[in-house]
Design an enzyme around this catalytic site. Sequence first.
Site, PDB file in Angstrom:
ATOM      1  N   LYS A   1      88.040  51.149 161.995  1.00 14.13           N
ATOM      2  CA  LYS A   1      88.585  50.639 160.717  1.00 14.13           C
ATOM      3  C   LYS A   1      88.584  51.909 159.657  1.00 14.13           C
ATOM      4  CE  LYS A   1      84.901  49.405 157.614  1.00 14.13           C
ATOM      5  NZ  LYS A   1      84.771  48.609 156.179  1.00 14.13           N
TER       6      LYS A   1
ATOM      7  N   LYS B   1      89.029  56.763 168.805  1.00 18.43           N
ATOM      8  CA  LYS B   1      88.758  55.266 168.999  1.00 18.43           C
ATOM      9  C   LYS B   1      89.439  54.538 167.799  1.00 18.43           C
ATOM     10  CE  LYS B   1      84.544  52.910 169.753  1.00 18.43           C
ATOM     11  NZ  LYS B   1      83.060  52.922 169.992  1.00 18.43           N
TER      12      LYS B   1
ATOM     13  N   LYS C   1      76.355  61.744 163.215  1.00 23.07           N
ATOM     14  CA  LYS C   1      76.209  61.233 161.853  1.00 23.07           C
ATOM     15  C   LYS C   1      75.820  62.106 160.616  1.00 23.07           C
ATOM     16  CE  LYS C   1      77.495  56.536 162.460  1.00 23.07           C
ATOM     17  NZ  LYS C   1      76.886  55.092 162.228  1.00 23.07           N
TER      18      LYS C   1
END
Length: 339
Positions: A204, A201, A115
């Site tokens: 959203k 994956k 991240k």
Amino acid sequence: MRVVSGIQPTGTPHLGNYLGAIVNYVKLQDEAHASGGECFIFLADLHALSMPHIPAELTAATREMVATLVACGVDPGKTVLFNQAQVPAHAELQWLLNGTARMGWLNRMTQWKDKAGKNREGQSIALFTYPVLQAADVLLYQATHVPVGEDQKQHLELARDIAQKFNNDFCPEDAPLFTLPEPYIPPAAARIMSLRDGTAKMSKSDPSEMSRINLVDDADTIMKKIKKAKTDPEPLPSEDAGLEGRAEAANLVAIYAALAQCDVAKVLSEYGGQGFGTFKPALGELLIETLAPISARFLELKQDREALDAILARGAARARERGVPTLDAAYKALGLVRG
Ligand code: TRP
């Protein structure tokens, strides 16, 4: 059996959230309930502060995720269902554990590295200490089983390391404070991939709506997305091995197996040799049948903000109560004086 798990309140829950996490909560909730154990499921709203966020969206997403969990079968009568923000003990215990967690341990976390990327200096401190809060989440309730996806295993190992070091450093040998939590990665933990790219994956944050099935998609939308899902021109194989190197085909078969609650071999024994022209409509129907009652219940619950807030308030009251003994013992072990 003490089941504890958290889920981030991302808006618009999709099939990946359902098959990857929520179905397992429901299974474990029922197992814990049947065996006299306890189950705690919470919205990890404090964890959401680790990335840039919009406050009003966090509020909405938190309620939406509670509605989703309940619609999918998490039963507030059997599970202590709450959000972290209403249970200050999570943040308090995190601070206490910050004295035990080591910089070196956190520096090795792959989620942090992924991240943060090249811009570590620009990240929030919350992103770095995220796994310590996660450790506090589970240690507070003396979790034995922590249902998580493969990607969270490392964070659970860290929670074990923190628990172990705290027990060593601050507790008598015969009276360790913290139970070492086990990651529980269910054998059939479905890792649902994007419908457009079988190696990514389902998420959203994928810009393409066609990449995911949202739990509230209507029947036509679901069928359209499945029919347009990326595949290859070959028919389905009759054995598992034939799915190797066919990520998209493997994903659709895995979704079918998860929904039908059977294994991949069983699906292939039925559909081996058939093309996607036959398989896709069957999968679409199965999805529609599974999701219809969930989305109906979700849409109904979503309207009832008061009921959702009442569920969270009740769960939080119970969680606060259940966390007291461990939190108190942690303060005491550290030699902190409190009234
Ligand atoms: N980090 C988890 C995730 O992103 C969510 C989470 C927060 C969690 N606290 C937890 C999971 C405690 C299990 C236990 O999926």
